[in-house]
Design an enzyme around this catalytic site. Sequence first.
Site, PDB file in Angstrom:
ATOM      1  N   CYS A  70      12.397  45.103  26.433  1.00 47.13           N
ATOM      2  CA  CYS A  70      12.132  43.670  26.553  1.00 47.13           C
ATOM      3  C   CYS A  70      10.927  43.399  27.462  1.00 47.13           C
ATOM      4  O   CYS A  70      10.620  44.175  28.368  1.00 47.13           O
ATOM      5  CB  CYS A  70      13.333  42.951  27.175  1.00 47.13           C
ATOM      6  SG  CYS A  70      14.808  42.938  26.181  1.00 47.13           S
ATOM      7  N   GLU A 130      10.592  41.237  29.871  1.00 48.10           N
ATOM      8  CA  GLU A 130      10.895  41.057  31.298  1.00 48.10           C
ATOM      9  C   GLU A 130      10.970  42.405  32.004  1.00 48.10           C
ATOM     10  O   GLU A 130      10.496  42.562  33.136  1.00 48.10           O
ATOM     11  CB  GLU A 130      12.237  40.335  31.477  1.00 48.10           C
ATOM     12  CG  GLU A 130      12.291  38.940  30.871  1.00 48.10           C
ATOM     13  CD  GLU A 130      12.753  38.922  29.426  1.00 48.10           C
ATOM     14  OE1 GLU A 130      12.411  39.854  28.661  1.00 48.10           O
ATOM     15  OE2 GLU A 130      13.452  37.982  29.044  1.00 48.10           O
ATOM     16  N   CYS A 155      18.114  42.461  31.212  1.00 48.15           N
ATOM     17  CA  CYS A 155      16.931  42.062  31.986  1.00 48.15           C
ATOM     18  C   CYS A 155      17.324  41.267  33.229  1.00 48.15           C
ATOM     19  O   CYS A 155      16.677  41.393  34.276  1.00 48.15           O
ATOM     20  CB  CYS A 155      15.972  41.259  31.110  1.00 48.15           C
ATOM     21  SG  CYS A 155      15.136  42.303  29.903  1.00 48.15           S
TER      22      CYS A 155
END
Length: 131
Positions: A57, A59, A91
């Site tokens: 991801c 993040e 995250c």
Amino acid sequence: MNLSDADRELIALARQVRQNAYARYSNYSVGSAVRTASGKLVGGVNVENASYGLTVCAERVAVLRAVAEGERAIVAVAVVTPDGATPCGACRQVLSEFAPDPEQCLVWIATPDHLVARYTLAELLPHGFRL
Ligand code: THU
């Protein structure tokens, strides 16, 4: 919502780096940016893989890049998605590891065109795991 110039800059970076997202399987591009205690801004994008489960991801890419730069204290976060989604649970946990004060750590949620919401990391991850 009250935005400082620093917050605007953080969201702008997340929007800008989102253009580099590697999202060829989901076609769901995410851009993120973190501000560190020393004032540094670091961006991240989602990086997908043909072996879907290896996707990382946006993040987490931002957090890991910051740590690799020697920055271990995250004080604000911006996340830009097509629909204004909030960070996934994994995250949130990784952000929390590097947020010295989750109650003060603002998480800005936006789309490419609009600001959607502002949370604190503590609101997004109550009772996060800590050792
Ligand atoms: N994704 C993120 O980058 N951040 C999140 O918080 C949730 C999901 C990515 C992973 C995948 O590349 C795409 O969005 C669709 O799940």
